[in-house]
Design a protein around this motif. Structure first.
Motif, PDB file in Angstrom:
ATOM      1  N   LEU A  59      84.313  21.942  15.487  1.00 57.67           N
ATOM      2  CA  LEU A  59      84.060  21.624  14.080  1.00 57.67           C
ATOM      3  C   LEU A  59      85.280  20.935  13.483  1.00 57.67           C
ATOM      4  O   LEU A  59      86.411  21.384  13.662  1.00 57.67           O
ATOM      5  N   SER A  60      85.033  19.844  12.785  1.00 54.62           N
ATOM      6  CA  SER A  60      86.132  19.077  12.195  1.00 54.62           C
ATOM      7  C   SER A  60      85.660  18.438  10.904  1.00 54.62           C
ATOM      8  O   SER A  60      84.449  18.284  10.684  1.00 54.62           O
ATOM      9  N   PRO A  61      86.576  18.058  10.024  1.00 53.38           N
ATOM     10  CA  PRO A  61      86.169  17.419   8.763  1.00 53.38           C
ATOM     11  C   PRO A  61      85.395  16.118   8.969  1.00 53.38           C
ATOM     12  O   PRO A  61      84.563  15.753   8.128  1.00 53.38           O
ATOM     13  N   GLU A  62      85.666  15.420  10.085  1.00 55.79           N
ATOM     14  CA  GLU A  62      84.962  14.157  10.325  1.00 55.79           C
ATOM     15  C   GLU A  62      83.456  14.363  10.499  1.00 55.79           C
ATOM     16  O   GLU A  62      82.661  13.461  10.216  1.00 55.79           O
ATOM     17  N   LEU A  63      83.048  15.549  10.972  1.00 53.55           N
ATOM     18  CA  LEU A  63      81.629  15.811  11.168  1.00 53.55           C
ATOM     19  C   LEU A  63      80.875  15.963   9.851  1.00 53.55           C
ATOM     20  O   LEU A  63      79.634  16.014   9.857  1.00 53.55           O
ATOM     21  N   PHE A  64      81.611  16.048   8.736  1.00 51.31           N
ATOM     22  CA  PHE A  64      80.978  16.217   7.435  1.00 51.31           C
ATOM     23  C   PHE A  64      81.250  15.020   6.525  1.00 51.31           C
ATOM     24  O   PHE A  64      81.268  15.143   5.309  1.00 51.31           O
ATOM     25  N   SER A  65      81.467  13.869   7.146  1.00 46.96           N
ATOM     26  CA  SER A  65      81.642  12.634   6.372  1.00 46.96           C
ATOM     27  C   SER A  65      80.293  12.188   5.815  1.00 46.96           C
ATOM     28  O   SER A  65      79.241  12.439   6.417  1.00 46.96           O
ATOM     29  N   LEU A  66      80.351  11.528   4.669  1.00 43.67           N
ATOM     30  CA  LEU A  66      79.095  11.109   4.034  1.00 43.67           C
ATOM     31  C   LEU A  66      78.418   9.986   4.806  1.00 43.67           C
ATOM     32  O   LEU A  66      77.186   9.881   4.807  1.00 43.67           O
ATOM     33  N   LYS A  67      79.192   9.172   5.491  1.00 45.57           N
ATOM     34  CA  LYS A  67      78.644   8.035   6.237  1.00 45.57           C
ATOM     35  C   LYS A  67      78.740   8.297   7.733  1.00 45.57           C
ATOM     36  O   LYS A  67      79.798   8.670   8.242  1.00 45.57           O
ATOM     37  N   TYR A  68      77.644   8.094   8.435  1.00 46.25           N
ATOM     38  CA  TYR A  68      77.619   8.288   9.891  1.00 46.25           C
ATOM     39  C   TYR A  68      78.149   7.048  10.595  1.00 46.25           C
ATOM     40  O   TYR A  68      77.771   5.914  10.272  1.00 46.25           O
ATOM     41  N   THR A  69      79.044   7.267  11.546  1.00 47.44           N
ATOM     42  CA  THR A  69      79.511   6.198  12.430  1.00 47.44           C
ATOM     43  C   THR A  69      79.548   6.727  13.854  1.00 47.44           C
ATOM     44  O   THR A  69      79.449   7.934  14.087  1.00 47.44           O
ATOM     45  N   THR A  70      79.725   5.828  14.802  1.00 51.04           N
ATOM     46  CA  THR A  70      79.798   6.256  16.202  1.00 51.04           C
ATOM     47  C   THR A  70      81.105   6.976  16.505  1.00 51.04           C
ATOM     48  O   THR A  70      81.226   7.618  17.558  1.00 51.04           O
ATOM     49  N   GLU A  71      82.084   6.870  15.604  1.00 52.43           N
ATOM     50  CA  GLU A  71      83.350   7.570  15.810  1.00 52.43           C
ATOM     51  C   GLU A  71      83.294   9.014  15.299  1.00 52.43           C
ATOM     52  O   GLU A  71      83.771   9.934  15.961  1.00 52.43           O
ATOM     53  N   ASN A  72      82.718   9.211  14.109  1.00 54.39           N
ATOM     54  CA  ASN A  72      82.712  10.574  13.559  1.00 54.39           C
ATOM     55  C   ASN A  72      81.419  11.341  13.831  1.00 54.39           C
ATOM     56  O   ASN A  72      81.394  12.562  13.722  1.00 54.39           O
ATOM     57  N   VAL A  73      80.346  10.636  14.196  1.00 54.50           N
ATOM     58  CA  VAL A  73      79.017  11.223  14.414  1.00 54.50           C
ATOM     59  C   VAL A  73      78.733  12.333  13.392  1.00 54.50           C
ATOM     60  O   VAL A  73      78.402  13.472  13.735  1.00 54.50           O
ATOM     61  N   SER A  74      78.881  11.988  12.119  1.00 53.98           N
ATOM     62  CA  SER A  74      78.757  12.964  11.040  1.00 53.98           C
ATOM     63  C   SER A  74      77.356  13.565  10.992  1.00 53.98           C
ATOM     64  O   SER A  74      76.352  12.881  11.188  1.00 53.98           O
ATOM     65  N   MET A  75      77.314  14.869  10.688  1.00 58.43           N
ATOM     66  CA  MET A  75      76.039  15.566  10.545  1.00 58.43           C
ATOM     67  C   MET A  75      75.634  15.753   9.089  1.00 58.43           C
ATOM     68  O   MET A  75      74.539  16.245   8.813  1.00 58.43           O
ATOM     69  N   LEU A  76      76.489  15.363   8.139  1.00 56.47           N
ATOM     70  CA  LEU A  76      76.173  15.556   6.724  1.00 56.47           C
ATOM     71  C   LEU A  76      74.906  14.808   6.308  1.00 56.47           C
ATOM     72  O   LEU A  76      74.075  15.378   5.571  1.00 56.47           O
ATOM     73  N   PRO A  77      74.712  13.550   6.705  1.00 53.54           N
ATOM     74  CA  PRO A  77      73.433  12.894   6.363  1.00 53.54           C
ATOM     75  C   PRO A  77      72.224  13.654   6.905  1.00 53.54           C
ATOM     76  O   PRO A  77      71.188  13.752   6.231  1.00 53.54           O
ATOM     77  N   ALA A  78      72.349  14.222   8.105  1.00 54.00           N
ATOM     78  CA  ALA A  78      71.245  14.988   8.675  1.00 54.00           C
ATOM     79  C   ALA A  78      71.002  16.271   7.881  1.00 54.00           C
ATOM     80  O   ALA A  78      69.850  16.685   7.708  1.00 54.00           O
ATOM     81  N   ILE A  79      72.056  16.899   7.376  1.00 54.34           N
ATOM     82  CA  ILE A  79      71.894  18.106   6.562  1.00 54.34           C
ATOM     83  C   ILE A  79      71.146  17.776   5.271  1.00 54.34           C
ATOM     84  O   ILE A  79      70.230  18.500   4.859  1.00 54.34           O
ATOM     85  N   ILE A  80      71.529  16.668   4.645  1.00 56.84           N
ATOM     86  CA  ILE A  80      70.853  16.258   3.402  1.00 56.84           C
ATOM     87  C   ILE A  80      69.388  15.936   3.677  1.00 56.84           C
ATOM     88  O   ILE A  80      68.488  16.340   2.922  1.00 56.84           O
ATOM     89  N   ASN A  81      69.130  15.221   4.769  1.00 57.97           N
ATOM     90  CA  ASN A  81      67.742  14.900   5.122  1.00 57.97           C
ATOM     91  C   ASN A  81      66.929  16.168   5.428  1.00 57.97           C
ATOM     92  O   ASN A  81      65.738  16.240   5.095  1.00 57.97           O
ATOM     93  N   THR A  82      67.571  17.154   6.043  1.00 53.82           N
ATOM     94  CA  THR A  82      66.888  18.413   6.342  1.00 53.82           C
ATOM     95  C   THR A  82      66.468  19.120   5.063  1.00 53.82           C
ATOM     96  O   THR A  82      65.348  19.635   4.947  1.00 53.82           O
ATOM     97  N   LEU A  83      67.366  19.153   4.081  1.00 50.01           N
ATOM     98  CA  LEU A  83      67.046  19.781   2.800  1.00 50.01           C
ATOM     99  C   LEU A  83      65.889  19.067   2.109  1.00 50.01           C
ATOM    100  O   LEU A  83      64.964  19.703   1.586  1.00 50.01           O
ATOM    101  N   ILE A  84      65.941  17.734   2.108  1.00 58.45           N
ATOM    102  CA  ILE A  84      64.862  16.961   1.482  1.00 58.45           C
ATOM    103  C   ILE A  84      63.540  17.195   2.198  1.00 58.45           C
ATOM    104  O   ILE A  84      62.488  17.409   1.563  1.00 58.45           O
ATOM    105  N   MET A  85      63.577  17.181   3.523  1.00 58.11           N
ATOM    106  CA  MET A  85      62.365  17.379   4.313  1.00 58.11           C
ATOM    107  C   MET A  85      61.781  18.769   4.067  1.00 58.11           C
ATOM    108  O   MET A  85      60.552  18.926   3.912  1.00 58.11           O
ATOM    109  N   THR A  86      62.635  19.780   4.022  1.00 63.16           N
ATOM    110  CA  THR A  86      62.164  21.154   3.822  1.00 63.16           C
ATOM    111  C   THR A  86      61.510  21.310   2.459  1.00 63.16           C
ATOM    112  O   THR A  86      60.420  21.900   2.331  1.00 63.16           O
TER     113      THR A  86
END
Length: 292
Positions: A59-86
């Motif tokens: 776990l690192s701060p880069e995984l919670f960046s607002l923008k997904y890139t191939t370097e940080n592979v952030s999961m924050l966009p997926a968390i937001i999408n999960t909340l919206i989907m639910t």
């Protein structure tokens, strides 16, 4: 005289032997129950510990960046999408499921063939694999309605998937409410509708919330149905007709690529914590309704 005493004592001896055998059998059954519960608890603890041990170090701060890139592979966009989907799936499934259960329990006549058909259909739909729901969603929502790969198509598919679960659990919760509650409400002059919404539903709320919790768990952990309907775009969905991946799909994509296995374990930790938080919050709400 001795034979007479022996003959009189035979039934008592047989009863004592039967009780001894029953006692031994009950002990064996108790041992099997304890063994099964211990194994179940051990497997659960092992899975949780394995996920935490493998994922927390990555776990690192880069995984919670607002923008997904191939370097940080952030999961924050997926968390937001999960909340919206639910939220979108529950907005559709919860009212339909609860109102259907109210009709089946409170308004439908006993022995109605249509009611029996609805119940059989709901039980059948509960056992259909999620991939079948995904193919149906792709053919109907994505292709026929031309919604494309979108949050809306995924939420509609998930709503159909969890609707039987919510309906059946709500129905069982309503059936568990004693008839004396209804009779007491009618006795003070309340009508049918007021009795249902002011007496029956609050009494059945803990059971209804249990079904909603199970539905949330299935929505959050679903992958197969959403790959064919919501897509795998890693950005935050700008609107309901935009494609987006949920947290479970994000973890699946990272692990399948083989390049971000450590980040996939970290995503699994967040997904586990996410589900536990939802369960604790729902349990707290259910306790409040129970105390009232």
């Amino acid at each position: 005289m001795k034979k007479l005493i022996q003959n009189i004592g035979k039934p008592f001896k047989k009863a004592a032997d039967a009780l001894r055998k029953f006692h031994i059998g009950s002990k064996a059954l108790k041992g099997l129950v304890i063994l099964a519960s211990t194994l179940t608890f051990a497997v659960l603890i092992f899975l949780i510990a394995y996920i935490l041990i493998k994922g927390i170090p990555h776990l690192s701060p880069e995984l919670f960046s607002l923008k997904y890139t191939t370097e940080n592979v952030s999961m924050l966009p997926a968390i937001i999408n999960t909340l919206i989907m639910t939220v979108c799936a529950l907005v559709v499934a919860v009212p339909l499921g609860i109102f259907t259960a109210i009709y089946l329990v409170e308004y439908a006549k006993k022995g109605n063939k249509i009611v029996g058909l609805i119940r059989i259909t709901a039980e059948t739909l509960s056992g259909i694999p999620s991939i079948v729901y995904g193919l149906f969603g792709m053919l109907f929502f994505v292709t026929y309605l031309k919604w494309g790969y979108s949050i809306l198509a995924g939420a509609a598919t998930l709503a159909i998937m969890v609707l039987p679960l919510i309906m059946r659990t709500a129905e069982e919760a309503l059936l568990s409410v004693p008839d004396t509650y209804r009779e007491g409400s009618f006795g003070v002059g309340a009508g049918k509708l007021r009795t249902v919404f002011r007496v029956v539903i609050p009494s059945a709320m803990p059971g209804i919330l249990s079904g909603v919790i199970l539905a949330i768990g299935r929505i959050v952990g679903e992958t197969a149905a959403l790959i064919y309907t919501a897509g795998t775009v890693a950005d935050v969905a700008s609107n309901l007709f935009s494609s987006g991946r949920t947290l479970a799909i994000h973890m699946y994509v990272l692990s399948s690529e083989g390049l971000y296995t450590n980040q996939a374990y970290a995503t699994a930790v967040v997904l586990l914590v996410f589900v536990l938080l939802i369960n604790f919050m729902s349990s707290a709400i259910a306790k409040k309704f129970t105390s009232k």
